[in-house]
Scaffold this motif. Structure first.
Motif, PDB file in Angstrom:
ATOM      1  N   LEU A 222      21.067  19.553   6.488  1.00 38.88           N
ATOM      2  CA  LEU A 222      20.269  20.654   7.042  1.00 38.88           C
ATOM      3  C   LEU A 222      20.460  20.809   8.548  1.00 38.88           C
ATOM      4  N   ASN A 223      21.141  19.844   9.158  1.00 40.04           N
ATOM      5  CA  ASN A 223      21.422  19.877  10.603  1.00 40.04           C
ATOM      6  C   ASN A 223      20.152  19.883  11.450  1.00 40.04           C
ATOM      7  N   ASN A 224      19.122  19.212  10.973  1.00 33.49           N
ATOM      8  CA  ASN A 224      17.901  19.052  11.764  1.00 33.49           C
ATOM      9  C   ASN A 224      18.076  17.839  12.673  1.00 33.49           C
ATOM     10  N   LYS A 225      18.236  18.073  13.948  1.00 34.49           N
ATOM     11  CA  LYS A 225      18.502  16.997  14.904  1.00 34.49           C
ATOM     12  C   LYS A 225      17.294  16.652  15.771  1.00 34.49           C
ATOM     13  N   GLN A 226      16.222  17.431  15.642  1.00 37.20           N
ATOM     14  CA  GLN A 226      15.039  17.184  16.445  1.00 37.20           C
ATOM     15  C   GLN A 226      13.850  16.870  15.548  1.00 37.20           C
ATOM     16  N   PHE A 227      13.013  15.980  16.014  1.00 37.22           N
ATOM     17  CA  PHE A 227      11.861  15.558  15.231  1.00 37.22           C
ATOM     18  C   PHE A 227      10.954  16.732  14.887  1.00 37.22           C
TER      19      PHE A 227
ATOM     20  N   LYS B 123       0.850  -1.177   0.000  1.00 39.17           N
ATOM     21  CA  LYS B 123       0.000   0.000   0.000  1.00 39.17           C
ATOM     22  C   LYS B 123       0.888   1.230   0.000  1.00 39.17           C
ATOM     23  N   LYS B 124       0.449   2.280  -0.670  1.00 36.76           N
ATOM     24  CA  LYS B 124       1.225   3.513  -0.675  1.00 36.76           C
ATOM     25  C   LYS B 124       1.277   4.089   0.726  1.00 36.76           C
ATOM     26  N   GLN B 125       2.498   4.370   1.202  1.00 40.86           N
ATOM     27  CA  GLN B 125       2.681   4.943   2.529  1.00 40.86           C
ATOM     28  C   GLN B 125       3.225   6.363   2.408  1.00 40.86           C
ATOM     29  N   GLU B 126       2.804   7.200   3.343  1.00 40.92           N
ATOM     30  CA  GLU B 126       3.307   8.571   3.386  1.00 40.92           C
ATOM     31  C   GLU B 126       4.486   8.640   4.360  1.00 40.92           C
ATOM     32  N   PHE B 127       5.572   9.272   3.935  1.00 36.36           N
ATOM     33  CA  PHE B 127       6.749   9.410   4.774  1.00 36.36           C
ATOM     34  C   PHE B 127       6.943  10.880   5.149  1.00 36.36           C
ATOM     35  N   ILE B 128       7.343  11.114   6.384  1.00 34.97           N
ATOM     36  CA  ILE B 128       7.519  12.484   6.871  1.00 34.97           C
ATOM     37  C   ILE B 128       8.597  13.205   6.072  1.00 34.97           C
ATOM     38  N   VAL B 129       9.694  12.504   5.776  1.00 36.05           N
ATOM     39  CA  VAL B 129      10.779  13.094   4.988  1.00 36.05           C
ATOM     40  C   VAL B 129      11.231  12.092   3.935  1.00 36.05           C
ATOM     41  N   GLY B 130      11.806  12.624   2.861  1.00 40.58           N
ATOM     42  CA  GLY B 130      12.351  11.759   1.823  1.00 40.58           C
ATOM     43  C   GLY B 130      13.657  11.132   2.255  1.00 40.58           C
ATOM     44  N   SER B 131      14.524  11.941   2.905  1.00 43.66           N
ATOM     45  CA  SER B 131      15.829  11.442   3.346  1.00 43.66           C
ATOM     46  C   SER B 131      16.185  12.038   4.698  1.00 43.66           C
ATOM     47  N   ILE B 132      16.216  11.206   5.716  1.00 42.01           N
ATOM     48  CA  ILE B 132      16.627  11.667   7.038  1.00 42.01           C
ATOM     49  C   ILE B 132      18.126  11.967   7.054  1.00 42.01           C
ATOM     50  N   VAL B 133      18.881  11.321   6.175  1.00 39.01           N
ATOM     51  CA  VAL B 133      20.316  11.616   6.056  1.00 39.01           C
ATOM     52  C   VAL B 133      20.505  13.071   5.635  1.00 39.01           C
ATOM     53  N   TRP B 134      19.739  13.511   4.643  1.00 37.91           N
ATOM     54  CA  TRP B 134      19.810  14.905   4.169  1.00 37.91           C
ATOM     55  C   TRP B 134      19.436  15.869   5.298  1.00 37.91           C
ATOM     56  N   HIS B 135      18.350  15.573   5.971  1.00 40.99           N
ATOM     57  CA  HIS B 135      17.891  16.459   7.040  1.00 40.99           C
ATOM     58  C   HIS B 135      18.889  16.538   8.188  1.00 40.99           C
ATOM     59  N   SER B 136      19.462  15.407   8.559  1.00 45.68           N
ATOM     60  CA  SER B 136      20.337  15.375   9.724  1.00 45.68           C
ATOM     61  C   SER B 136      21.733  15.915   9.434  1.00 45.68           C
ATOM     62  N   PHE B 137      22.323  15.467   8.322  1.00 44.64           N
ATOM     63  CA  PHE B 137      23.726  15.783   8.084  1.00 44.64           C
ATOM     64  C   PHE B 137      23.939  17.008   7.203  1.00 44.64           C
TER      65      PHE B 137
END
Length: 334
Positions: free
Chosen positions: A321-326, A305-319
């Motif tokens: 964009l430096n987003n370390k908090q949910f 089933k098609k699932q919705e994901f909060i982000v495409g890449s947590i690697v991109w966000h964390s390393f």
């Protein structure tokens, strides 16, 4: 609604001695089991002598988290299974919030409490924190934990929320759902088998939840330390297996991207002179390629089933964009 608290154990006498008393004290009206994975210490003698009220389920071999629970739960008939690590301390009323959710809707298949660190009680625990998610590439993260960054619990996740996966450290599931999905995939042995099971449940239109009305404290590393290359191997291999089995999209495009990102992770270990972890990622991919035919056969049998994901890449966000908090991820995704 009858409840079974089932603790998987392998050579964990010292952990049982420390943490089992809190489970017995705070699990009123629940039946408590210890599923033993062929321990060769004196865990069973200790249980028999000190906790005769606990039901012991003896597995003849150590088949890991996945196989150990699958074998033991065949003999457990309560309506709700609460699968609990042997290094978890529970708190007063910890089952109430979990059971309230199951009573709310039959669509809710699995629930986890808020999981905090026993060593740093104001901090979320790595294994599940306040509920798990994955990105579109299959990397897991949590409310309260992104990669190795752990947040302080300041009440920011004191809500009852639908999540993507519930933590195996404290994993409550309906017996009917566990048996409908045939339980954990034993090929995984340990690590990320709960993510695979939750994804399969979501593909069957069930939902997974976390409740802050329940709180437990996790020691972590009781059986396999976070510094273990074996753990690195299992996490990377099993994550790829989960993607191939469950993704509604063409998984091979995602796996190519994962090869690149996992390669960067391996190089990062290399720069830190963690050569055994570098080798573990390479071995994980080789093992995955060996399992690919088996996973493709399983994929054919599973509903997707098609699932919705909060982000495409947590690697991109964390390393990047430096987003370390949910909370930063959710704001960025609006």
């Amino acid at each position: 609604m009858k409840v079974a608290v089932v603790i998987l154990n392998w050579n964990g006498k010292d952990l049982l001695k420390r943490y089992l008393p809190s489970v017995i004290t705070h699990s009123e009206n629940a039946k408590i089991y210890v599923a033993d994975n062929a321990s060769n210490d004196d865990s069973l003698e200790f249980l028999t002598h000190h906790f005769p009220e606990v039901v012991i389920l003896k597995n003849t071999t150590n088949s890991g988290f996945a196989g150990g629970y699958n074998k033991a739960l065949k003999y457990v008939e309560e309506d709700i299974y609460v699968l609990l690590n042997n290094d978890v301390e529970v708190t007063h009323g910890w089952l109430e919030g979990i059971l309230a959710l199951f009573k709310k809707s039959e669509v809710i298949a699995a629930v986890q409490p808020k999981i905090k660190s026993i060593h740093h009680p104001t901090q979320f625990d790595y294994a599940g924190a306040a509920g798990g998610f994955i990105d579109a590439l299959g990397y897991p993260f949590c409310r309260g934990r992104i990669f190795d960054h752990l947040e302080e619990d300041k009440g920011q996740y004191d809500t009852t929320e639908e999540i993507f996966w519930a933590s195996g450290a404290c994993f409550a599931i309906r017996k009917s759902c566990f048996r409908e999905t045939k339980g954990f995939d034993e090929t995984y042995f340990a690590h990320q088998e709960e993510i695979d099971l939750c994804w399969r449940l979501k593909n069957l239109n069930y939902s997974i939840w976390c409740t802050s009305e329940s709180e437990v404290y996790h020691q972590g590393g009781g059986t396999l330390s976070s510094s273990s290359p074996r753990k690195t191997f299992l996490n990377f291999r099993n994550s790829l297996c989960t993607l191939l089995k469950n993704s509604e999209k063409n998984p091979f495009k995602i796996i190519v991207l994962r090869m690149l990102l996992d390669g960067l992770a391996a190089i990062r270990f290399l720069t830190k002179a963690k050569f055994s972890h570098f080798a573990a990622i390479l071995q994980a991919h080789l093992s995955f390629y060996g399992l690919m035919s088996e996973m493709l056969n399983k994929r054919k049998l599973l509903k997707k089933k098609k699932q919705e994901f909060i982000v495409g890449s947590i690697v991109w966000h964390s390393f990047v964009l430096n987003n370390k908090q949910f909370s930063q991820l959710k704001t960025d995704n609006k």
